[in-house]
Design an enzyme around this catalytic site. Structure first.
Site, PDB file in Angstrom:
ATOM      1  N   ALA A 163       3.825   0.199  -1.928  1.00  0.00           N
ATOM      2  CA  ALA A 163       3.378  -0.139  -3.291  1.00  0.00           C
ATOM      3  C   ALA A 163       4.393   0.579  -4.155  1.00  0.00           C
ATOM      4  O   ALA A 163       4.926  -0.280  -5.175  1.00  0.00           O
ATOM      5  CB  ALA A 163       2.116   0.010  -3.405  1.00  0.00           C
TER       6      ALA A 163
ATOM      7  N   HIS B  25       0.704  -1.274   0.021  1.00  0.00           N
ATOM      8  CA  HIS B  25      -0.028   0.093  -0.078  1.00  0.00           C
ATOM      9  C   HIS B  25       0.892   1.497  -0.182  1.00  0.00           C
ATOM     10  O   HIS B  25       1.809   1.423   0.559  1.00  0.00           O
ATOM     11  CB  HIS B  25      -0.769   0.038   1.190  1.00  0.00           C
ATOM     12  CG  HIS B  25      -1.649   1.167   1.388  1.00  0.00           C
ATOM     13  ND1 HIS B  25      -1.332   2.010   2.608  1.00  0.00           N
ATOM     14  CD2 HIS B  25      -2.331   1.928   0.741  1.00  0.00           C
ATOM     15  CE1 HIS B  25      -1.965   3.028   2.362  1.00  0.00           C
ATOM     16  NE2 HIS B  25      -2.792   3.004   1.384  1.00  0.00           N
ATOM     17  N   SER B  26       0.427   2.297  -0.712  1.00  0.00           N
ATOM     18  CA  SER B  26       0.933   3.580  -0.589  1.00  0.00           C
ATOM     19  C   SER B  26       2.485   3.505  -0.961  1.00  0.00           C
ATOM     20  O   SER B  26       2.890   3.033  -2.218  1.00  0.00           O
ATOM     21  CB  SER B  26       0.723   4.254   0.576  1.00  0.00           C
ATOM     22  OG  SER B  26       0.939   5.650   0.751  1.00  0.00           O
ATOM     23  N   ILE B  27       3.544   4.160  -0.147  1.00  0.00           N
ATOM     24  CA  ILE B  27       4.759   3.854  -0.612  1.00  0.00           C
ATOM     25  C   ILE B  27       5.391   2.681  -0.580  1.00  0.00           C
ATOM     26  O   ILE B  27       6.409   2.473  -1.414  1.00  0.00           O
ATOM     27  CB  ILE B  27       5.641   4.973   0.432  1.00  0.00           C
ATOM     28  CG1 ILE B  27       7.031   5.496  -0.089  1.00  0.00           C
ATOM     29  CG2 ILE B  27       5.418   4.520   1.821  1.00  0.00           C
ATOM     30  CD1 ILE B  27       7.871   6.262   0.792  1.00  0.00           C
TER      31      ILE B  27
END
Length: 323
Positions: free
Chosen positions: A119, A115-117
């Protein structure tokens, strides 16, 4: 009240058959949560900025129970060790962390759900080591941002000096302030623009805080304050496109409907086009919700992830673990 809420989340782990893992690295221990069968290689889960392994606590129980997952507290987050004084956090450190994890367990290949950074760094890892990644699932963010040079230089000039504030006694700076638990719930909910629902905050806070024995009902943060000044990873659009060409593993990318792209949409779309053109197993979809939809509304995400895993996960490829 704080201890009761934290204990309730811990009992959830017991009900779901989750084990706490500790991986010894040269600078200290990295803590993880192992979900599912122990005899097979798990899908490694990387959380976002200022989150921790609890980011996946509400999603993983909704996914196929015969598949294993290893959710990691990235160093400086959750219950993992902090980096030594005088050292700053840098996004590319996550690539080395994944190599350490693979070495520790004796894996030749790795699967990633992030997720997010987390990812973003999984995307980079899959481009740098395309033969080592056999499955990729990303929530909301796809790749390093393309920013105007003036903005990038401003971010560097702003963030780098701030890391010097914590060069001496990081434990002292971490432990200096006490909070009421409900105060941190409100702070997290508002600070992330209500992306994390108040109910979902508990699944992050039980790893991000610890009770303060010197003051009943109060807690202190465990997260290393230096991670706030990790300015992420920004480089050229051409490099992002080359990474997109190299990723051949089955790849599911879920973008939320209520989160902006934080860059010119052209860069995002061109990357999607290259991924689709070079990877027959690239799947993209939109999910209703905000940035932390996998935590706040996991039922929006679970069916798409389960469908993807049903198609691309095979037991023969994962039946390997040193545990």
């Amino acid at each position: 009240m704080a201890e009761a809420k934290l204990e309730g989340v811990r009992r959830n782990d017991t009900l779901n058959g989750v084990w706490e893992e500790r991986i010894s690295l040269p600078f200290g221990d990295v803590t993880c949560k192992w979900w599912g069968p122990r005899e097979q290689r798990p899908i490694v889960c990387l959380h976002g900025w200022l989150d921790n392994a609890g980011s996946f606590d509400r999603l993983l129980p909704l996914l196929p129970r015969h598949i294993s997952f290893l959710a990691i507290d990235i160093p400086g987050h959750g219950r993992s060790t902090h980096l030594p004084a005088g050292v700053a956090y840098y996004a590319l450190d996550t690539l080395r962390l994944l190599l350490y994890v693979m070495q520790y367990y004796g894996w030749q290949r790795i699967s990633l759900m992030s997720h997010s950074i987390g990812a973003i760094m999984s995307y980079v890892f899959a481009g740098v080591f395309p033969d080592r990644v056999d499955l990729l699932i990303s929530f909301d963010l796809l790749k390093p941002f393309i920013l105007d040079p003036d903005m990038l230089l401003f971010l560097l000039a702003d963030s780098l000096p701030k890391t010097l504030d914590y060069n001496t006694d990081t434990k002292e700076t971490r432990d200096g302030k006490l909070y009421e638990y409900d105060q941190l719930v409100e702070h997290m909910h508002v600070g992330f623009h209500e992306s994390i629902s108040k109910d979902a905050c508990h699944f992050l806070l039980y790893r991000a805080v610890e009770p303060a024995p010197e003051r009943a009902g109060y807690v202190r943060r465990r997260t290393d304050p230096r991670v706030r000044h990790n300015h992420g990873l920004v480089w050229s659009h051409d490099l992002n496109l080359e990474i997109a060409r190299r990723i051949k593993a089955p790849f599911l990318y879920l973008k939320t409907t209520e989160t902006p792209l934080f860059e010119d949409p052209q860069y995002h779309q061109e990357t999607l086009d290259v991924l689709a053109a070079h990877n027959k197993d690239f799947v993209q979809a939109s999910v209703e919700g905000k940035h932390h939809v996998h935590l706040s509304d996991p039922d929006h995400v679970a069916p798409l992830v389960s469908e993807f895993l049903t198609k691309y996960w095979t037991k023969e490829d994962y039946f390997h673990s040193k545990l």
